[in-house]
Design a protein around this motif. Structure first.
Motif, short mmCIF file in Angstrom:
data_model
loop_
_atom_site.label_atom_id
_atom_site.label_comp_id
_atom_site.label_asym_id
_atom_site.label_seq_id
_atom_site.Cartn_x
_atom_site.Cartn_y
_atom_site.Cartn_z
N TRP A 82 0.82 -1.21 0.00
CA TRP A 82 0.00 0.00 0.00
C TRP A 82 0.85 1.26 0.00
N ILE A 83 2.02 1.23 0.62
CA ILE A 83 2.91 2.40 0.56
C ILE A 83 3.43 2.59 -0.86
N LYS A 84 3.71 1.47 -1.55
CA LYS A 84 4.14 1.56 -2.95
C LYS A 84 3.04 2.18 -3.80
N ARG A 85 1.81 1.75 -3.60
CA ARG A 85 0.69 2.32 -4.35
C ARG A 85 0.51 3.80 -4.03
N LEU A 86 0.70 4.15 -2.76
CA LEU A 86 0.60 5.56 -2.37
C LEU A 86 1.71 6.37 -3.04
N GLY A 87 2.91 5.80 -3.13
CA GLY A 87 4.01 6.48 -3.81
C GLY A 87 3.70 6.75 -5.27
N PHE A 88 3.14 5.76 -5.95
CA PHE A 88 2.76 5.97 -7.35
C PHE A 88 1.64 7.00 -7.48
N LEU A 89 0.73 7.03 -6.49
CA LEU A 89 -0.33 8.04 -6.50
C LEU A 89 0.25 9.44 -6.33
N VAL A 90 1.21 9.59 -5.43
CA VAL A 90 1.86 10.89 -5.24
C VAL A 90 2.62 11.29 -6.50
N ALA A 91 3.26 10.34 -7.16
CA ALA A 91 3.97 10.63 -8.41
C ALA A 91 2.98 11.08 -9.48
N PHE A 92 1.83 10.45 -9.54
CA PHE A 92 0.80 10.85 -10.51
C PHE A 92 0.30 12.27 -10.22
N ILE A 93 0.06 12.56 -8.95
CA ILE A 93 -0.38 13.92 -8.58
C ILE A 93 0.70 14.94 -8.94
N GLY A 94 1.96 14.59 -8.73
CA GLY A 94 3.06 15.48 -9.12
C GLY A 94 3.11 15.71 -10.62
N ALA A 95 2.83 14.66 -11.40
CA ALA A 95 2.81 14.80 -12.85
C ALA A 95 1.68 15.74 -13.29
N VAL A 96 0.52 15.62 -12.62
CA VAL A 96 -0.60 16.52 -12.94
C VAL A 96 -0.24 17.95 -12.56
N MET A 97 0.40 18.13 -11.40
CA MET A 97 0.82 19.48 -10.99
C MET A 97 1.81 20.07 -11.99
N PHE A 98 2.73 19.24 -12.48
CA PHE A 98 3.71 19.69 -13.46
C PHE A 98 3.02 20.09 -14.77
N ALA A 99 2.05 19.28 -15.19
CA ALA A 99 1.33 19.59 -16.43
C ALA A 99 0.54 20.88 -16.30
N LEU A 100 -0.07 21.09 -15.15
CA LEU A 100 -0.79 22.35 -14.94
C LEU A 100 0.16 23.53 -14.84
N GLY A 101 1.36 23.30 -14.33
CA GLY A 101 2.37 24.36 -14.29
C GLY A 101 2.84 24.73 -15.68
N LYS A 103 0.94 24.46 -18.34
CA LYS A 103 -0.20 25.15 -18.93
C LYS A 103 -0.22 26.62 -18.55
N ASP A 104 0.07 26.90 -17.28
CA ASP A 104 0.05 28.28 -16.80
C ASP A 104 1.38 28.99 -16.99
N SER A 105 2.39 28.27 -17.43
CA SER A 105 3.75 28.81 -17.61
C SER A 105 4.26 29.40 -16.30
N ASP A 106 4.05 28.66 -15.22
CA ASP A 106 4.46 29.08 -13.89
C ASP A 106 5.63 28.22 -13.43
N ALA A 107 6.79 28.83 -13.26
CA ALA A 107 8.00 28.09 -12.92
C ALA A 107 7.89 27.44 -11.54
N ASP A 108 7.29 28.14 -10.59
CA ASP A 108 7.17 27.60 -9.24
C ASP A 108 6.28 26.36 -9.21
N SER A 109 5.18 26.39 -9.95
CA SER A 109 4.28 25.23 -10.01
C SER A 109 4.97 24.05 -10.69
N LYS A 110 5.74 24.33 -11.73
CA LYS A 110 6.46 23.25 -12.40
C LYS A 110 7.48 22.61 -11.46
N GLN A 111 8.18 23.43 -10.69
CA GLN A 111 9.17 22.91 -9.77
C GLN A 111 8.52 22.06 -8.68
N ARG A 112 7.42 22.54 -8.11
CA ARG A 112 6.72 21.77 -7.09
C ARG A 112 6.18 20.46 -7.66
#
Length: 136
Positions: A82-101, A103-112
């Motif tokens: 379950w921790i492995k699955r949670l890690g992949f979920l966090v990685a997926f959320i990070g990928a979505v955050m990067f994609a939205l960063g 889209k907005d051309s925001d360097a801070d969002s891309k870094q996070r």
């Protein structure tokens, strides 16, 4: 902006609560199943103790230790899964955050987003390689 962060925080809190609930039930099932067999094991323990007193040695005691080890390994494997699955979920959320960063051309969002994605993959990778540490 503050309202968006609050909504995201609430959503992540609900997701984390759901994950904790699933983990609790996943761990409780093998432990309660083992606890249900304790009554039948009590007679085995009495027999093992009698065999040791009669000079049977440690050979008879091995069965009781193996049952405890099996339950321990089952619980640890459930945690790791379950921790492995949670890690992949966090990685997926990070990928979505990067994609939205992007889209907005925001360097801070891309870094996070990238840092969150890397952290998720590190947790998942650690769980994949947990056998290297010989903990159980």
């Amino acid at each position: 902006m503050n309202l968006k962060k609050t909504a995201l925080t609430r959503t992540l809190s609900v997701v984390m609560a759901m994950i904790v609930t699933v983990l609790t039930f996943a761990i409780a099932r093998p432990v309660t199943a083992h606890a249900a067999t304790v009554d039948s094991v009590d007679s085995d323990v009495v027999q093992i103790m009698a065999a040791q007193q009669q000079g049977g040695g440690d050979a008879a005691a091995g069965g009781g230790a193996d049952a405890g080890d099996d339950v321990w390994n089952s619980v640890i494997n459930t945690f790791v899964k379950w921790i492995k699955r949670l890690g992949f979920l966090v990685a997926f959320i990070g990928a979505v955050m990067f994609a939205l960063g992007i889209k907005d051309s925001d360097a801070d969002s891309k870094q996070r987003g990238v840092m969150t994605m890397v952290a998720g993959f590190l947790v998942a990778g650690l769980c994949i390689g947990v056998n290297m540490f010989h903990l159980f």
